[in-house]
Design an enzyme around this catalytic site. Structure first.
Site, PDB file in Angstrom:
ATOM      1  N   HIS A 121       0.848  -1.195   0.000  1.00  0.00           N
ATOM      2  CA  HIS A 121       0.000   0.000   0.000  1.00  0.00           C
ATOM      3  C   HIS A 121       0.883   1.244   0.000  1.00  0.00           C
ATOM      4  O   HIS A 121       1.944   1.257   0.601  1.00  0.00           O
ATOM      5  CB  HIS A 121      -0.899   0.021   1.244  1.00  0.00           C
ATOM      6  CG  HIS A 121      -2.065   0.926   1.083  1.00  0.00           C
ATOM      7  ND1 HIS A 121      -1.989   2.274   1.315  1.00  0.00           N
ATOM      8  CD2 HIS A 121      -3.323   0.678   0.654  1.00  0.00           C
ATOM      9  CE1 HIS A 121      -3.160   2.835   1.069  1.00  0.00           C
ATOM     10  NE2 HIS A 121      -3.994   1.889   0.668  1.00  0.00           N
ATOM     11  N   ASP A 127      -7.914  -5.118  -0.502  1.00  0.00           N
ATOM     12  CA  ASP A 127      -8.377  -5.946  -1.630  1.00  0.00           C
ATOM     13  C   ASP A 127      -8.079  -7.424  -1.483  1.00  0.00           C
ATOM     14  O   ASP A 127      -8.551  -8.226  -2.285  1.00  0.00           O
ATOM     15  CB  ASP A 127      -7.719  -5.419  -2.926  1.00  0.00           C
ATOM     16  CG  ASP A 127      -8.245  -4.040  -3.267  1.00  0.00           C
ATOM     17  OD1 ASP A 127      -7.433  -3.107  -3.380  1.00  0.00           O
ATOM     18  OD2 ASP A 127      -9.479  -3.894  -3.358  1.00  0.00           O
TER      19      ASP A 127
HETATM   20  C1  SDX Z   1      -5.931   0.235  -3.228  1.00  0.00           C
HETATM   21  O1  SDX Z   1      -4.133   4.714  -2.121  1.00  0.00           O
HETATM   22  C2  SDX Z   1      -5.132   4.095  -1.582  1.00  0.00           C
HETATM   23  O2  SDX Z   1      -5.606   4.444  -0.522  1.00  0.00           O
HETATM   24  C3  SDX Z   1      -5.654   2.907  -2.408  1.00  0.00           C
HETATM   25  C4  SDX Z   1      -6.719   2.071  -1.707  1.00  0.00           C
HETATM   26  C5  SDX Z   1      -7.978   2.870  -1.474  1.00  0.00           C
HETATM   27  O3  SDX Z   1      -8.710   2.529  -0.558  1.00  0.00           O
HETATM   28  O4  SDX Z   1      -8.247   3.765  -2.321  1.00  0.00           O
HETATM   29  O5  SDX Z   1      -6.232   1.610  -0.457  1.00  0.00           O
HETATM   30  C6  SDX Z   1      -7.122   0.867  -2.562  1.00  0.00           C
HETATM   31  O6  SDX Z   1      -5.611   0.604  -4.328  1.00  0.00           O
HETATM   32  C7  SDX Z   1      -5.142  -0.779  -2.451  1.00  0.00           C
HETATM   33  C8  SDX Z   1      -3.905  -1.323  -3.260  1.00  0.00           C
HETATM   34  C9  SDX Z   1      -4.418  -2.405  -4.209  1.00  0.00           C
HETATM   35  N1  SDX Z   1      -3.339  -2.799  -5.155  1.00  0.00           N
HETATM   36  C10 SDX Z   1      -2.740  -3.988  -5.070  1.00  0.00           C
HETATM   37  O7  SDX Z   1      -2.950  -4.822  -4.194  1.00  0.00           O
HETATM   38  C11 SDX Z   1      -1.754  -4.261  -6.197  1.00  0.00           C
HETATM   39  C12 SDX Z   1      -0.469  -4.831  -5.624  1.00  0.00           C
HETATM   40  N2  SDX Z   1       0.193  -3.778  -4.835  1.00  0.00           N
HETATM   41  C13 SDX Z   1       1.263  -3.034  -5.492  1.00  0.00           C
HETATM   42  O8  SDX Z   1       0.957  -2.673  -6.805  1.00  0.00           O
HETATM   43  C14 SDX Z   1       1.819  -1.919  -4.604  1.00  0.00           C
HETATM   44  O9  SDX Z   1       1.940  -2.441  -3.346  1.00  0.00           O
HETATM   45  C15 SDX Z   1       1.130  -0.589  -4.523  1.00  0.00           C
HETATM   46  C16 SDX Z   1       1.090   0.084  -5.831  1.00  0.00           C
HETATM   47  C17 SDX Z   1      -0.258  -0.749  -3.974  1.00  0.00           C
HETATM   48  C18 SDX Z   1       1.946   0.259  -3.561  1.00  0.00           C
HETATM   49  O10 SDX Z   1       3.258   0.291  -3.993  1.00  0.00           O
HETATM   50  P1  SDX Z   1       4.286   1.027  -2.983  1.00  0.00           P
HETATM   51  O11 SDX Z   1       4.081   0.467  -1.628  1.00  0.00           O
HETATM   52  O12 SDX Z   1       4.149   2.490  -3.175  1.00  0.00           O
HETATM   53  O13 SDX Z   1       5.696   0.647  -3.271  1.00  0.00           O
HETATM   54  P2  SDX Z   1       6.496   0.466  -4.594  1.00  0.00           P
HETATM   55  O14 SDX Z   1       5.571   0.219  -5.754  1.00  0.00           O
HETATM   56  O15 SDX Z   1       7.460   1.594  -4.696  1.00  0.00           O
HETATM   57  O16 SDX Z   1       7.226  -0.896  -4.226  1.00  0.00           O
HETATM   58  C19 SDX Z   1       8.206  -0.928  -3.154  1.00  0.00           C
HETATM   59  C20 SDX Z   1       8.846  -2.303  -3.274  1.00  0.00           C
HETATM   60  C21 SDX Z   1       9.315  -2.595  -4.686  1.00  0.00           C
HETATM   61  O17 SDX Z   1      10.376  -3.548  -4.568  1.00  0.00           O
HETATM   62  P3  SDX Z   1      11.895  -2.993  -4.882  1.00  0.00           P
HETATM   63  O18 SDX Z   1      11.848  -2.490  -6.311  1.00  0.00           O
HETATM   64  O19 SDX Z   1      12.136  -1.888  -3.871  1.00  0.00           O
HETATM   65  O20 SDX Z   1      12.781  -4.204  -4.688  1.00  0.00           O
HETATM   66  O21 SDX Z   1       7.877  -3.319  -2.968  1.00  0.00           O
HETATM   67  C22 SDX Z   1       7.658  -4.121  -4.116  1.00  0.00           C
HETATM   68  C23 SDX Z   1       8.130  -3.312  -5.304  1.00  0.00           C
HETATM   69  O22 SDX Z   1       8.528  -4.180  -6.361  1.00  0.00           O
HETATM   70  N3  SDX Z   1       6.224  -4.371  -4.155  1.00  0.00           N
HETATM   71  C24 SDX Z   1       5.688  -5.558  -4.371  1.00  0.00           C
HETATM   72  C25 SDX Z   1       4.308  -5.377  -4.240  1.00  0.00           C
HETATM   73  N4  SDX Z   1       4.057  -4.095  -3.939  1.00  0.00           N
HETATM   74  C26 SDX Z   1       5.246  -3.462  -3.893  1.00  0.00           C
HETATM   75  N5  SDX Z   1       6.249  -6.755  -4.678  1.00  0.00           N
HETATM   76  C27 SDX Z   1       5.392  -7.791  -4.836  1.00  0.00           C
HETATM   77  N6  SDX Z   1       4.046  -7.695  -4.713  1.00  0.00           N
HETATM   78  C28 SDX Z   1       3.482  -6.500  -4.418  1.00  0.00           C
HETATM   79  N7  SDX Z   1       2.173  -6.411  -4.294  1.00  0.00           N
END
Ligand code: SDX
Length: 393
Positions: free
Chosen positions: A271, A328
């Protein structure tokens, strides 16, 4: 008691706006709507009451709630010409683009309530949108399965009406399952607002140009459709089904994620703000157990989800990146148990988030500081250079 607002104007950490609607503390796992903790609202309130709270800023009195409820029930019908609108879509159209198109089209039927600075018109648009989006959502589903639309029954609440229009048939009575109504009402509460997330920021940004409420919410629906945002609940189910198809091999899937194979992510985890457990996920997980095992029939995907969650929570790859289940991760399993197809999961998210979008749009419009939302950028391209004729390139 209001929080102290510190705006760091540096590019790294610039707050996009001030707001008095929802407070999140990502490290402490706190979520409050107008100061009320989500745990208390989930346990004691209703989606109708939370809708009123988010939009009007205070919990309603019994009279205010009754008046709000009765007004909504009188606006659930769609204009007959708008019903024809659904006929223009291909049968396998995803309901989310149908929803955003229908909401945008809704504005064309109500030229009398589009002025964002006329309080009465904004109030009428608010009621119309809150009452008609469930009807539009149910019709988008019926269209996708080739079944006849059901007119709303205003003796029912908005949540009950939605379930009946979605799962009912003209030829026979629809028996509302109180457990289903209660679980859906809770899920709608948990999705009702979430500060400046992607879709809410979209609604604010579009509304800051003085676009009307219908146009702004239509844009928000499109933003929510993205698989990294609202589309994640559908993506979680697809992920769990893929693992099931692979013999339920959770370890093999986790290794794919850790090896970053083809951009595979652990959907429903991580998140932008919660770097700890999403408080909504904890509440939903409890509901998942009751709804999914309701008739004594457990869902193998729930077993896979529980194993996957346990595995990730013990794995340093996820813990070191502060990746925990978000809202989710479990919702899709509950929606599936309720009988919704995966394509409807993000539509259900939109139904829940509508009061938040409306409350945030109204707050932005009422803010005298509101100008065109125009985020600035840090330019990283070429410095100035001269044109090169094509024969010299
Ligand atoms: C919602 O903003 C809100 O409030 C949204 C929401 C709402 O109520 O409106 O809460 C609803 O959108 C919830 C999120 C739903 N999405 C998912 O579940 C999709 C999977 N999650 C990822 O796409 C991700 O976690 C995000 C986009 C939600 C958040 O990304 P971050 O925390 O900002 O971090 P990042 O993308 O910069 O990642 C940091 C690290 C990276 O690894 P490194 O490159 O540093 O080695 O964490 C990894 C990312 O690759 N990573 C994941 C991951 N999420 C982040 N690796 C594997 N699986 C994941 N889900």
């Amino acid at each position: 008691e209001t929080g102290n607002v510190t705006l760091d104007i540096g590019f790294v950490n610039t707050a996009s706006c001030t707001s008095a609607i929802t407070y999140i503390d990502g490290d402490a796992g706190i979520l409050r709507y107008r100061g009320y903790p989500i745990e208390q609202l989930a346990e004691k309130s209703s989606f109708l009451e939370v809708t009123y709270l988010l939009i009007h800023g205070e919990l309603p009195t019994a009279e205010q709630l009754a008046a709000f409820d009765s007004r909504l029930r009188r606006h659930t019908l769609l204009h007959e010409d708008l019903k024809e609108f659904f006929g223009g879509f291909p049968r396998d159209a995803h309901p989310m683009p149908v929803l955003s198109s229908a909401v945008s089209a809704l504005g064309t039927f109500y030229q009398d309530s589009l002025d964002p600075f006329d309080e009465e018109q904004v109030d009428l648009s608010t009621i119309r949108l809150l009452a008609k989006l469930p009807t539009i959502a149910a019709y988008a589903y019926k269209k996708s399965i080739g079944q006849p639309f059901l007119y709303p029954d205003n003796s029912l609440s908005v949540t009950e009406n939605f379930l009946r229009m979605t799962f009912g048939f003209p030829a026979e009575p629809y028996d509302l399952d109180p457990d289903l109504v209660k679980a859906l009402d809770l899920l709608l509460i948990l999705h009702a607002d979430h500060e400046q997330n992607c879709s809410t920021s979209t609604v604010r940004l579009v509304g800051s140009s003085q676009a009307n409420l219908f146009a702004s919410v239509s844009a928000g629906i499109n933003a929510l459709f993205g698989p990294l945002h609202g589309g994640a609940n559908q993506a979680v189910l697809e992920m769990l089904s893929d693992i099931e198809a692979d013999g339920g091999d959770v370890d093999a899937f986790v290794n794919k994620v850790k090896n970053r194979e083809a951009g595979v992510k652990l959907m429903g985890f991580g998140h932008r703000v919660y770097k700890n457990y999403d408080p909504r996920a904890a509440i939903i997980k409890k509901t998942a157990d009751t709804i999914i095992n309701k008739d004594g029939v457990s869902d193998p995907l729930l077993d896979i989800a529980l194993t996957l969650e346990q595995r990730a929570l013990e794995d340093d790859y996820f813990v070191s990146r502060r990746l925990y289940p978000n809202v989710d991760f479990y919702t899709g399993l509950i929606y599936k148990a309720m009988g919704f197809p995966t394509k409807m999961f993000t539509v259900l998210f939109a139904l829940g988030r509508l009061p938040g979008w409306i409350a945030q749009w109204r707050e932005m419009i009422e803010d005298p500081q509101t100008k065109i939302g125009r985020p600035r950028q840090v330019y990283t391209g070429y410095t100035e250079r001269d044109y090169v004729p094509v024969d010299a390139r």
